[in-house]
Design an enzyme around this catalytic site. Structure first.
Site, PDB file in Angstrom:
ATOM      1  N   LYS A   1       0.884  -1.168   0.246  1.00 53.13           N
ATOM      2  CA  LYS A   1       0.073   0.183  -0.070  1.00 53.13           C
ATOM      3  C   LYS A   1       0.853   1.491   0.078  1.00 53.13           C
ATOM      4  CE  LYS A   1      -4.309  -1.866   1.936  1.00 53.13           C
ATOM      5  NZ  LYS A   1      -5.270  -2.087   1.012  1.00 53.13           N
TER       6      LYS A   1
ATOM      7  N   LYS B   1     -11.150  -3.214  -2.776  1.00 55.42           N
ATOM      8  CA  LYS B   1     -11.968  -2.096  -2.881  1.00 55.42           C
ATOM      9  C   LYS B   1     -11.608  -0.850  -2.983  1.00 55.42           C
ATOM     10  CE  LYS B   1     -13.182  -3.081   2.111  1.00 55.42           C
ATOM     11  NZ  LYS B   1     -12.074  -2.801   2.587  1.00 55.42           N
TER      12      LYS B   1
ATOM     13  N   LYS C   1      -4.958  -8.662  -6.311  1.00 57.57           N
ATOM     14  CA  LYS C   1      -5.937  -9.048  -5.558  1.00 57.57           C
ATOM     15  C   LYS C   1      -7.123  -7.997  -5.746  1.00 57.57           C
ATOM     16  CE  LYS C   1      -6.584  -7.585  -1.056  1.00 57.57           C
ATOM     17  NZ  LYS C   1      -7.152  -7.531   0.054  1.00 57.57           N
TER      18      LYS C   1
HETATM   19  N1  AQP Z   1      -9.878 -10.350  -2.944  1.00 57.58           N
HETATM   20  C1  AQP Z   1     -10.315 -10.939  -2.202  1.00 57.58           C
HETATM   21  N2  AQP Z   1     -10.236 -12.142  -1.881  1.00 57.58           N
HETATM   22  C2  AQP Z   1     -10.747 -12.628  -0.604  1.00 57.58           C
HETATM   23  N3  AQP Z   1     -10.873 -12.084   0.420  1.00 57.58           N
HETATM   24  C3  AQP Z   1     -10.550 -10.686   0.515  1.00 57.58           C
HETATM   25  N4  AQP Z   1     -10.766  -9.674   1.413  1.00 57.58           N
HETATM   26  C4  AQP Z   1     -10.368  -8.718   0.980  1.00 57.58           C
HETATM   27  N5  AQP Z   1     -10.199  -8.770  -0.413  1.00 57.58           N
HETATM   28  C5  AQP Z   1     -10.299 -10.178  -0.635  1.00 57.58           C
HETATM   29  C6  AQP Z   1     -11.009 -10.340   2.843  1.00 57.58           C
HETATM   30  O1  AQP Z   1     -12.040  -9.438   3.132  1.00 57.58           O
HETATM   31  C7  AQP Z   1     -12.008  -8.564   4.303  1.00 57.58           C
HETATM   32  C8  AQP Z   1     -12.011  -7.282   4.441  1.00 57.58           C
HETATM   33  O2  AQP Z   1     -10.753  -6.687   5.092  1.00 57.58           O
HETATM   34  P1  AQP Z   1     -10.686  -5.346   4.904  1.00 57.58           P
HETATM   35  O3  AQP Z   1     -11.403  -4.509   4.546  1.00 57.58           O
HETATM   36  O4  AQP Z   1     -10.182  -5.058   6.416  1.00 57.58           O
HETATM   37  O5  AQP Z   1      -9.204  -5.102   4.144  1.00 57.58           O
HETATM   38  P2  AQP Z   1      -8.622  -5.722   3.066  1.00 57.58           P
HETATM   39  O6  AQP Z   1      -8.117  -7.195   3.214  1.00 57.58           O
HETATM   40  O7  AQP Z   1      -7.382  -4.804   2.902  1.00 57.58           O
HETATM   41  O8  AQP Z   1      -9.481  -5.573   1.875  1.00 57.58           O
HETATM   42  P3  AQP Z   1      -9.681  -4.873   0.578  1.00 57.58           P
HETATM   43  O9  AQP Z   1     -10.891  -5.109  -0.094  1.00 57.58           O
HETATM   44  O10 AQP Z   1      -8.405  -5.090  -0.225  1.00 57.58           O
HETATM   45  O11 AQP Z   1      -9.618  -3.347   1.198  1.00 57.58           O
HETATM   46  P4  AQP Z   1      -8.653  -1.983   0.812  1.00 57.58           P
HETATM   47  O12 AQP Z   1      -8.634  -1.885  -0.682  1.00 57.58           O
HETATM   48  O13 AQP Z   1      -9.073  -1.113   1.592  1.00 57.58           O
HETATM   49  O14 AQP Z   1      -7.183  -2.663   1.309  1.00 57.58           O
HETATM   50  C9  AQP Z   1     -10.541  -9.270   4.970  1.00 57.58           C
HETATM   51  O15 AQP Z   1     -11.031 -10.766   5.656  1.00 57.58           O
HETATM   52  C10 AQP Z   1      -9.860  -9.687   3.900  1.00 57.58           C
HETATM   53  O16 AQP Z   1      -8.874 -10.812   3.886  1.00 57.58           O
END
Ligand code: AQP
Length: 328
Positions: free
Chosen positions: A111, A197, A194
């Protein structure tokens, strides 16, 4: 009894990755363990976000929790920012985390890699410490996460072990729980990355309508071959669609290969789109009903009160153990 804890940060519109890797699994735990699920709004501040976007995303995550089947009678649902013990414990246990191990966190490296050194906020670096505080406040034993978050739970385990070694058996050691299929859904436009969001290219959003979902799946990047078989290295696009399909249908990748022997990519993609639409349509209807009901704030308020009571017990134990003066 086990305590399961998980969260999602309201950094953007939730994706199919969030749904298959996290959200969909959350309700499974509420019948077999104490279940604590929160909205990690403090974690959402680590990268710039407009206030009105943060507010709307936060409300949406809460509504999605209920739409996914979380029952406030069985699960404590709350906003992280409403329970002050998270920030307080984070300040304390940050003193037991080392710069070296923090710098090795993959998510921090990913990030911050595209940011200028001068514009990397401290929050993105200390994120895993706040996450460790989130977990230990509730004596969580199980932490369901996608694969990408496993390293943060490992860091939490190291902090717990270090802390308990110094002060006795105060904090509970958590275990990460990773779903066997759907743990890492990849971007439809670049299946080596990956689905995230905060990086909306190649995402399917949980609020996407049927037409948009179908269009996105039909134009998902694949390869020059024609057979539907799993090969993550050479066929990352098709392999990702197979993971999505297997995860929604609750079947194995081998089952998917068997089902689509002799099918071309067009037929397979249509089946994937059908599966997603069938899964998300009732979920989206429930989401709309929940927003319309006006019940969310009450659920979040009651959840924060319950969470705060548990969190305070742990925080007091920690303060006492480390020698913070207790005024009688
Ligand atoms: N692509 C993915 N496949 C499977 N699981 C996923 N998770 C996120 N992306 C995927 C799981 O969703 C939960 C959300 O976690 P988070 O919002 O705390 O952060 P994250 O993992 O960083 O999710 P994002 O969507 O990638 O958010 P941003 O873009 O803000 O960093 C977790 O359980 C994660 O494993």
């Amino acid at each position: 009894m086990e305590t399961t804890l998980s969260a999602i940060k309201p950094t953007g519109q939730l994706t199919l990755g969030n749904y298959l890797g996290a959200l969909r699994n959350f309700p499974k735990f509420q019948d077999e363990s104490k279940n604590i699920i929160f909205i990690a709004d403090l974690h959402a501040l680590t990268l710039p976000i407009a206030p009105e976007v943060l507010r709307e995303n936060t409300r949406d995550v809460a509504a999605f929790y209920l739409a996914a089947g979380l029952d406030p009678k069985k699960t404590i649902i709350f906003l992280q920012s409403m329970v002050h013990q998270h920030s307080e414990l984070s300040t304390i246990i940050g003193n037991y985390a080392y710069m070296g191990e923090m710098s090795r966190m993959t998510q921090f490296k990913e990030k911050s890699s595209h940011l200028n050194e001068k514009s990397i906020g401290l929050g993105i670096f200390t994120y895993p410490v706040l996450m460790a505080a989130d977990i230990v406040l509730y004596n969580a034993t199980k932490v369901p996460v996608g694969e990408d978050q496993k390293q943060h739970v490992e860091l939490c385990r190291n902090l717990v072990t270090r802390f308990n070694h110094l002060y006795g058996d105060i904090l509970t050691l958590p275990e990460p729980v990773i779903p066997t299929v759907g743990a890492r859904i990849m971007s439809l436009s670049d299946p080596t990355k990956k689905m995230s969001k905060s990086d909306p290219k190649g995402d399917i959003f949980l609020k996407d309508d049927e037409k948009t979902i179908r269009k996105k799946i039909m134009s998902a990047v694949t390869d020059m071959e024609t057979s539907v078989h799993y090969d993550k290295v050479n066929k990352p696009g098709i392999s990702n669609l197979m993971t999505i399909y297997a995860s929604i249908k609750n079947i194995t990748i081998e089952d998917v290969e068997k089902e689509f022997v002799g099918s071309n990519y067009g037929t397979f993609k249509r089946a994937v789109a059908d599966a997603i639409v069938a899964e998300l349509t009732p979920f989206q209807n429930r989401y709309r009903e929940i927003i319309a009901s006006g019940e969310l704030d009450r659920v979040l308020k009651e959840g924060a009160e319950q969470a705060s009571q548990i969190a305070e017990v742990t925080l007091e134990k920690v303060k006492k153990a480390i020698g913070l003066y207790q005024v009688k």
